[in-house]
Design an enzyme around this catalytic site. Structure first.
Site, PDB file in Angstrom:
ATOM      1  N   THR A   1      28.194  10.492 -46.024  1.00 30.07           N
ATOM      2  CA  THR A   1      27.145   9.491 -45.866  1.00 30.07           C
ATOM      3  C   THR A   1      27.279   8.550 -47.060  1.00 30.07           C
ATOM      4  OG1 THR A   1      25.626  10.970 -47.019  1.00 30.07           O
ATOM      5  CG2 THR A   1      25.485  10.938 -44.624  1.00 30.07           C
TER       6      THR A   1
ATOM      7  N   ASP B   1      33.457  17.317 -45.479  1.00 33.71           N
ATOM      8  CA  ASP B   1      32.262  16.477 -45.399  1.00 33.71           C
ATOM      9  C   ASP B   1      31.711  16.442 -46.827  1.00 33.71           C
ATOM     10  OD1 ASP B   1      29.685  15.522 -45.263  1.00 33.71           O
ATOM     11  OD2 ASP B   1      29.144  16.624 -43.445  1.00 33.71           O
TER      12      ASP B   1
ATOM     13  N   ARG C   1      21.604   3.771 -45.959  1.00 32.04           N
ATOM     14  CA  ARG C   1      21.682   4.934 -45.082  1.00 32.04           C
ATOM     15  C   ARG C   1      22.805   4.712 -44.086  1.00 32.04           C
ATOM     16  NH1 ARG C   1      17.874   8.160 -45.711  1.00 32.04           N
ATOM     17  NH2 ARG C   1      18.141  10.057 -44.521  1.00 32.04           N
TER      18      ARG C   1
ATOM     19  N   LYS D   1      23.601   9.101 -50.541  1.00 34.15           N
ATOM     20  CA  LYS D   1      23.190  10.201 -51.421  1.00 34.15           C
ATOM     21  C   LYS D   1      23.645   9.870 -52.853  1.00 34.15           C
ATOM     22  CE  LYS D   1      22.890  13.595 -47.699  1.00 34.15           C
ATOM     23  NZ  LYS D   1      23.634  13.203 -46.487  1.00 34.15           N
TER      24      LYS D   1
ATOM     25  N   GLU E   1      31.107  -5.080 -31.071  1.00 33.25           N
ATOM     26  CA  GLU E   1      31.882  -3.913 -30.611  1.00 33.25           C
ATOM     27  C   GLU E   1      33.369  -4.148 -30.825  1.00 33.25           C
ATOM     28  OE1 GLU E   1      29.162  -4.630 -28.428  1.00 33.25           O
ATOM     29  OE2 GLU E   1      28.714  -2.783 -27.316  1.00 33.25           O
TER      30      GLU E   1
ATOM     31  N   TYR F   1      26.217  -8.605 -32.239  1.00 31.11           N
ATOM     32  CA  TYR F   1      26.997  -7.553 -31.569  1.00 31.11           C
ATOM     33  C   TYR F   1      28.461  -7.716 -31.906  1.00 31.11           C
ATOM     34  CZ  TYR F   1      24.046  -4.574 -28.809  1.00 31.11           C
ATOM     35  OH  TYR F   1      23.169  -3.604 -28.430  1.00 31.11           O
TER      36      TYR F   1
HETATM   37  N1  DSN Z   1      19.567  16.097 -44.473  1.00 30.24           N
HETATM   38  C1  DSN Z   1      20.681  15.971 -45.390  1.00 30.24           C
HETATM   39  C2  DSN Z   1      20.404  16.684 -46.673  1.00 30.24           C
HETATM   40  O1  DSN Z   1      19.265  16.637 -47.093  1.00 30.24           O
HETATM   41  O2  DSN Z   1      21.281  17.255 -47.268  1.00 30.24           O
HETATM   42  C3  DSN Z   1      21.932  16.389 -44.786  1.00 30.24           C
HETATM   43  O3  DSN Z   1      22.112  15.629 -43.626  1.00 30.24           O
END
Ligand code: DSN
Length: 424
Positions: free
Chosen positions: A222, A196, A231, A225, A52, A50
């Site tokens: 994120t 984003d 993730r 990708k 925080e 933990y």
């Molecule tokens: N679910 C994601 C995507 O496939 O683009 C976006 O959060």
């Protein structure tokens, strides 16, 4: 290994999922294969801790090594994104977006976001999402002819609606995002500008897509990708608050407070360690080469779809993805996705602009090149994959053709294997 003995059911299912990933071709543009080093950092006892708070300002003892890990992740994130400030704690892209809204907005404040059917995301103001319920959203979409974002239209809506925040963000938009032009609009109405960049983060890091800084105040992404990490989420921002320069808190302090204690408790330090690994990987020359190939493969795919007579939304792609219009076919997108699943070609169905069909069974299919490029496929193979997809769509009831496609997919996965010596 221990897991096999302790929980053979879960062990067996994980094994099956790994085999599925190895034996199929992932064309879902938001998915990728993280490196064994990234995965290895995630499966560690760091998960037990933990922590925080932030490095050197924790609420629990025993954080000396965690502090070093998180500091490394922050410094690397700032470096690869040329950012003044980074918060590596958001558990996901959605939480990163929720955090920015909490930091910059009050309940029911006005926000201008992109319409889901034009390629946006649920957290960009969809009425069924917290964003659409807590804040007062207006939407811009794409031009009905070009299917591209029309900046004049964005400006018109912005001037009339006067939002406090404008969001530039996409999940199914294949064209370049013009952050600089959005900033001009934001300046005219004194709004914050947020990008984003979850889908295009890897391309941005590699310098293959215009950078959101210095134009945007805050950038969320994120890490799994095109960036090919674990993730998770990430927030990058300026230190100074452009619209509140004399306020008690800087913009970066507002963001940090909105992550913790605003929206999250203990950060996932095993994932933060994996983010640090991914940021290091993104500094290597091989990462830039990989991102260039992603674009080459996506262009080859788009070109091949066109050759095969399939319409692509906006007519092509500048990035890693495309949405194809399957409305001329009698078969519904859900059925096509299911049939492609069966031969080991993984895609996701997606709305096209001004879609007349419902989101669960829309008129489009979204495809991208990041995962097949990680496997080593180049333009020639990317084109072949497209031909296999089109052949299946056109011969949906033909079992013989379906079996031939399945066999060919397997051969390609054997020629371009993934996770060969993967230990877990
Ligand atoms: N679910 C994601 C995507 O496939 O683009 C976006 O959060």
């Amino acid at each position: 290994m221990n897991l096999a003995k302790t929980d053979p059911k879960i062990y067996d299912l994980i094994k099956k999922e790994i085999e599925r990933q190895k034996d199929g071709l992932v064309l879902i543009p938001s998915e990728n294969y993280a490196s064994p080093a990234v995965l290895s950092a995630m499966g560690t006892p760091l998960s037990n801790k933990y922590s925080e708070g932030y490095p050197k300002k924790r609420y629990y003892g025993g954080n000396q090594f965690i502090d070093e890990i998180e500091t490394l992740a922050i410094e690397r994130a700032k470096k690869i994104f040329h950012a003044e400030h980074a918060n590596v704690q958001p558990h996901s892209g959605s939480q990163a977006n929720a955090t920015v809204y909490l930091a910059l907005l009050n309940y029911r404040d006005k926000v201008l976001g992109i319409d889901l059917s034009a390629g946006g995301h649920l957290t960009h103001g969809s009425p069924v999402n917290f964003s659409g319920k807590l804040y007062n959203f207006a939407y811009y979409g794409v031009d009905s002819k070009t299917e591209r974002i029309n900046l004049r239209e964005v400006e018109k809506i912005a001037k009339k609606f006067k939002p406090k925040l404008i969001i530039v963000s996409t999940t199914a938009y294949s064209r370049t995002l013009e952050f600089k032009k959005f900033r001009k609009i934001a300046d005219r109405i004194k709004a914050y500008l947020m990008a984003d960049i979850a889908h295009i983060a890897g391309l941005v890091v590699a310098g293959l897509h215009p950078h959101p800084f210095p134009w945007c105040d805050v950038v969320t992404t994120t890490t799994h990708k095109t960036l090919r990490g674990p993730r998770g989420g990430l927030i990058l921002c300026k230190i100074k608050d452009r619209l509140d320069p004399k306020g008690k808190l800087t913009l970066s302090q507002k963001i940090d407070k909105a992550v913790f204690p605003g929206t999250q408790g203990g950060p996932l330090e095993h994932v933060i360690a994996a983010k640090a690994v991914c940021f290091l990987e993104a500094m290597r020359p091989s990462f830039k080469k990989y991102q260039k190939q992603i674009i080459l493969n996506a262009r080859a795919m788009a070109d091949e779809f066109k050759k095969q007579g399939i319409r692509i939304v906006s007519g092509g792609t500048d990035n890693h993805l495309m949405v194809i219009d399957i409305s001329p076919f009698k078969t519904e997108s859900k059925r096509i996705q299911d049939e492609l699943d069966e031969v080991g070609l993984y895609v996701n169905r997606n709305a096209i602009p001004f879609d007349k069909r419902p989101p669960y069974n829309p008129s489009g299919i979204r495809l991208g090149s990041p995962a097949i490029t990680t496997r080593g496929l180049k333009e020639k193979e990317a084109r072949e994959v497209v031909r296999l997809i089109v052949s299946l769509i056109k011969n949906i009831k033909n079992t013989k053709i379906k079996n031939q496609i399945k066999k060919r997919v397997k051969e390609i996965t054997r020629k371009f294997p993934i996770y060969v010596d993967f230990q877990w």
